[in-house]
Design an enzyme around this catalytic site. Structure first.
Site, mmCIF file in Angstrom:
data_model
loop_
_atom_site.group_PDB
_atom_site.id
_atom_site.type_symbol
_atom_site.label_atom_id
_atom_site.label_comp_id
_atom_site.label_asym_id
_atom_site.label_seq_id
_atom_site.Cartn_x
_atom_site.Cartn_y
_atom_site.Cartn_z
ATOM 1 N N GLY A 76 0.831 -1.198 0.000
ATOM 2 C CA GLY A 76 0.000 0.000 0.000
ATOM 3 C C GLY A 76 0.861 1.241 0.000
ATOM 4 O O GLY A 76 2.094 1.171 -0.029
ATOM 5 N N GLY A 90 1.231 4.767 2.047
ATOM 6 C CA GLY A 90 0.837 5.576 3.194
ATOM 7 C C GLY A 90 1.280 7.006 3.034
ATOM 8 O O GLY A 90 1.878 7.369 2.019
ATOM 9 N N GLY A 91 1.008 7.813 4.036
ATOM 10 C CA GLY A 91 1.360 9.215 3.997
ATOM 11 C C GLY A 91 2.861 9.449 3.905
ATOM 12 O O GLY A 91 3.305 10.504 3.463
ATOM 13 N N PHE A 92 3.656 8.474 4.311
ATOM 14 C CA PHE A 92 5.111 8.645 4.279
ATOM 15 C C PHE A 92 5.771 8.036 3.057
ATOM 16 O O PHE A 92 6.957 8.217 2.843
ATOM 17 C CB PHE A 92 5.747 8.017 5.523
ATOM 18 C CG PHE A 92 5.432 8.770 6.779
ATOM 19 C CD1 PHE A 92 5.997 10.007 7.017
ATOM 20 C CD2 PHE A 92 4.559 8.247 7.705
ATOM 21 C CE1 PHE A 92 5.708 10.708 8.169
ATOM 22 C CE2 PHE A 92 4.261 8.946 8.859
ATOM 23 C CZ PHE A 92 4.837 10.179 9.085
ATOM 24 N N GLY A 93 4.992 7.255 2.292
ATOM 25 C CA GLY A 93 5.571 6.603 1.126
ATOM 26 C C GLY A 93 5.048 5.175 1.000
ATOM 27 O O GLY A 93 4.242 4.722 1.812
ATOM 28 N N PRO A 94 5.514 4.461 -0.042
ATOM 29 C CA PRO A 94 5.012 3.108 -0.277
ATOM 30 C C PRO A 94 5.563 2.083 0.725
ATOM 31 O O PRO A 94 6.639 2.284 1.295
ATOM 32 C CB PRO A 94 5.522 2.789 -1.684
ATOM 33 C CG PRO A 94 6.715 3.669 -1.873
ATOM 34 C CD PRO A 94 6.492 4.892 -1.046
ATOM 35 N N VAL A 95 4.801 1.011 0.903
ATOM 36 C CA VAL A 95 5.226 -0.083 1.791
ATOM 37 C C VAL A 95 5.248 -1.376 0.966
ATOM 38 O O VAL A 95 4.292 -1.670 0.243
ATOM 39 C CB VAL A 95 4.253 -0.249 2.980
ATOM 40 C CG1 VAL A 95 4.724 -1.350 3.911
ATOM 41 C CG2 VAL A 95 4.099 1.063 3.745
ATOM 42 N N ASP A 123 -0.841 9.652 16.278
ATOM 43 C CA ASP A 123 -1.726 9.319 15.162
ATOM 44 C C ASP A 123 -2.389 7.959 15.377
ATOM 45 O O ASP A 123 -2.413 7.119 14.472
ATOM 46 C CB ASP A 123 -0.936 9.365 13.847
ATOM 47 C CG ASP A 123 -1.839 9.592 12.643
ATOM 48 O OD1 ASP A 123 -3.033 9.912 12.845
ATOM 49 O OD2 ASP A 123 -1.359 9.449 11.509
HETATM 50 N N1 LIG Z 1 4.256 -4.128 9.173
HETATM 51 C C1 LIG Z 1 3.330 -4.266 8.236
HETATM 52 N N2 LIG Z 1 2.892 -5.494 7.889
HETATM 53 C C2 LIG Z 1 1.943 -5.639 6.930
HETATM 54 N N3 LIG Z 1 1.370 -4.625 6.268
HETATM 55 C C3 LIG Z 1 1.774 -3.386 6.567
HETATM 56 C C4 LIG Z 1 2.770 -3.140 7.555
HETATM 57 N N4 LIG Z 1 2.953 -1.804 7.650
HETATM 58 C C5 LIG Z 1 2.116 -1.247 6.760
HETATM 59 N N5 LIG Z 1 1.412 -2.190 6.107
HETATM 60 C C6 LIG Z 1 0.402 -1.951 5.071
HETATM 61 O O1 LIG Z 1 0.937 -1.038 4.127
HETATM 62 C C7 LIG Z 1 -0.045 -0.103 3.726
HETATM 63 C C8 LIG Z 1 0.483 1.305 3.902
HETATM 64 O O2 LIG Z 1 0.763 1.509 5.288
HETATM 65 P P1 LIG Z 1 1.145 2.880 5.930
HETATM 66 O O3 LIG Z 1 1.203 2.690 7.413
HETATM 67 O O4 LIG Z 1 2.334 3.439 5.274
HETATM 68 O O5 LIG Z 1 -0.031 3.819 5.511
HETATM 69 P P2 LIG Z 1 -1.560 3.852 5.925
HETATM 70 O O6 LIG Z 1 -1.742 3.249 7.291
HETATM 71 O O7 LIG Z 1 -2.367 3.272 4.807
HETATM 72 O O8 LIG Z 1 -1.793 5.395 5.969
HETATM 73 P P3 LIG Z 1 -1.157 6.393 6.981
HETATM 74 O O9 LIG Z 1 0.092 6.888 6.346
HETATM 75 O O10 LIG Z 1 -2.187 7.398 7.117
HETATM 76 O O11 LIG Z 1 -0.907 5.683 8.289
HETATM 77 C C9 LIG Z 1 -1.289 -0.389 4.553
HETATM 78 O O12 LIG Z 1 -2.192 -1.123 3.759
HETATM 79 C C10 LIG Z 1 -0.822 -1.258 5.674
HETATM 80 O O13 LIG Z 1 -1.804 -2.173 6.052
#
Ligand SMILES: Nc1ncnc2c1ncn2[C@@H]1O[C@H](COP(=O)(O)OP(=O)(O)OP(=O)(O)O)[C@@H](O)[C@H]1O
Length: 431
Positions: A67, A69-74, A202
């Site tokens: 996905g 997120g606000g900080f970049g891709p994961v 947050d």
């Molecule tokens: N440790 C992890 N294990 C599995 N999935 C993860 C993990 N960390 C993040 N993700 C997945 O990656 C995606 C992006 O996560 P991220 O925390 O960067 O942003 P977000 O929660 O969608 O938004 P925000 O930046 O507002 O928190 C999400 O779908 C999240 O469920």
């Protein structure tokens, strides 16, 4: 602490005893000690090679992307030793240099708790590329389940990769209760027990990940440390660090007054969302209510001793009335307008784990928003008026420079993209 300082500090006691031993034996002993400590310090660093992370994520391929997120891709990845990880690639919004980033990441990687998504390590590559390596959490984030419609879904396999989606009703009452308890414990750890106390800033449903046993894990802790407020016009990052609509404590949103009680407020919102299956930021009141947000709705029901009506219909059959009523009350205690009257997380955990014969009565929730402000201006401020002095023109007079920066951030963001629809306020982030 840097490895060198670490070694020096630990080596000191041995120096003082050296006069009693032979100089050669003492030197050998110290060398061995230092070699051990170097090894420990190296492990503590938790630095990953960029190439190792690129291989683990198949070159940061789109297919591996979990996905954005606000900080970049994961990205999802598998390390050479077989461990599954989630690699977060931070956008270039941080003012931190590689060295500060490493220091913070090292510190944060020592934060370990079963209800916190553990940071395994980090990588600083080139001028701007910064990566964080987390344990992989196999289930959905809480928001995706809690706020899903009850659309047909296949059974849950424990993995998202096959496109299966969990349903709201699968998040049964006992599981919801466990989620609340787990998040409370995780937050208590961050606030008080981690060796570096952390205010999350947050807490929200999308930052709670669920593992294959439905255990909640708080994600994104410490991002404020990794992204110190920049003030350089990169509003998205400022926005992201500052919090999310519907979850922010009024004193933080209006005055930038940050304390652990701001997390307690967000936790309270989360608890009411978990009980009701409704999202505060997009709350639509039921036909018989003119409450304008979830907190107000819960408060009105509580006052009429009708807390059970807040319960998500999807979990009615598995709910335990006493627990539902207690969670509604805890939620309301946590979202009180005055941060001093909110319980701290230690007290929340105690309330959750013991039967309390004497539990305080919650007062009216603190709701930053147009109605809240209108009332305080128009009618003398019936709701938590000490937090309702914000001005619609953005000319509130916060008492500290931090507050000032928070207020101006709020205004910056308003003018760019987000507007807090239901509350008519400058918003930091739409969920
Ligand atoms: N440790 C992890 N294990 C599995 N999935 C993860 C993990 N960390 C993040 N993700 C997945 O990656 C995606 C992006 O996560 P991220 O925390 O960067 O942003 P977000 O929660 O969608 O938004 P925000 O930046 O507002 O928190 C999400 O779908 C999240 O469920």
């Amino acid at each position: 602490m840097k490895p060198r300082e670490f070694l020096e500090r630990i080596a000191r006691p041995f120096t003082s005893s050296s006069s009693r031993r032979g100089a050669g034996a003492e030197r050998r002993r110290r060398e061995e000690e230092e070699a051990d400590l170097e090894a420990i310090a190296a492990r503590e660093q938790r630095a990953f090679r960029y190439e190792a992370l690129a291989t683990a994520t198949k070159g940061f391929s789109e297919k591996q992307k979990l996905g954005q997120g606000g900080f970049g891709p994961v990205y999802r990845g598998r390390l050479e030793d077989g461990r599954e990880v989630a690699v977060k690639r931070l956008g270039a919004g941080s003012r931190q240099g590689a060295r500060e980033f490493k220091n913070e990441a090292t510190l944060l990687s020592r934060v370990q708790h079963r209800n916190v998504v553990n940071l395994i390590g980090y990588c600083a590559h080139g001028a701007d590329d910064k990566l964080l390596v987390y344990e992989y959490v196999p289930n959905e984030s809480l928001d995706k389940i809690l706020f899903s419609s009850s659309s047909p879904a296949t059974s849950h396999s424990g993995s998202r990769s096959d496109g299966e989606r969990l349903r709201r009703s699968e998040l049964t009452w006992p599981r919801r209760h466990e989620v609340v308890v787990g998040v409370a414990r995780g937050l208590l750890y961050l606030h008080e027990d981690a060796h570096t106390p952390i205010i999350h800033r947050d807490i929200k449903a999308s930052n709670i990940l669920l593992d294959d046993r439905w255990l909640p894990k708080i994600a994104d802790f410490g991002m404020a440390r990794l992204f110190p407020e920049a003030g350089d016009g990169r509003s998205h990052v400022q926005t992201r660090v500052a919090g999310t609509n519907g979850y922010m404590a009024p004193e933080y949103l209006m005055h930038g007054a940050l304390s652990a009680k701001a997390d307690v407020f967000s936790f309270g919102v989360l608890v009411l969302e978990i009980v009701s299956g409704r999202k505060n930021s997009s709350f639509v009141p039921p036909p018989d209510s003119d409450a304008d947000n979830l907190l107000d709705h819960a408060w009105r029901l509580y006052r009429k001793e009708r807390s059970m009506e807040l319960l998500d219909a999807a979990v009615k059959s598995s709910a335990v009335q006493e627990q539902v009523e207690l969670l509604v009350r805890i939620g309301l205690l946590c979202v009180q307008a005055d941060p001093r009257t909110r319980p701290d997380m230690k007290r929340v955990v105690i309330i959750l784990s013991k039967k309390q014969s004497t539990l305080e009565e919650p007062t009216r929730p603190g709701v930053p928003g147009s109605r809240y402000r209108r009332r305080s201006y128009g009618s003398g401020g019936t709701r938590g008026s000490q937090y309702s002095v914000g001005s619609t023109s953005g000319t509130s007079s916060p008492s500290t420079s931090h507050a000032s920066s928070a207020a101006s951030n709020a205004m910056t963001t308003t003018s760019s993209t987000h507007t807090m629809r239901s509350q008519g306020l400058p918003s930091h982030r739409e969920e």
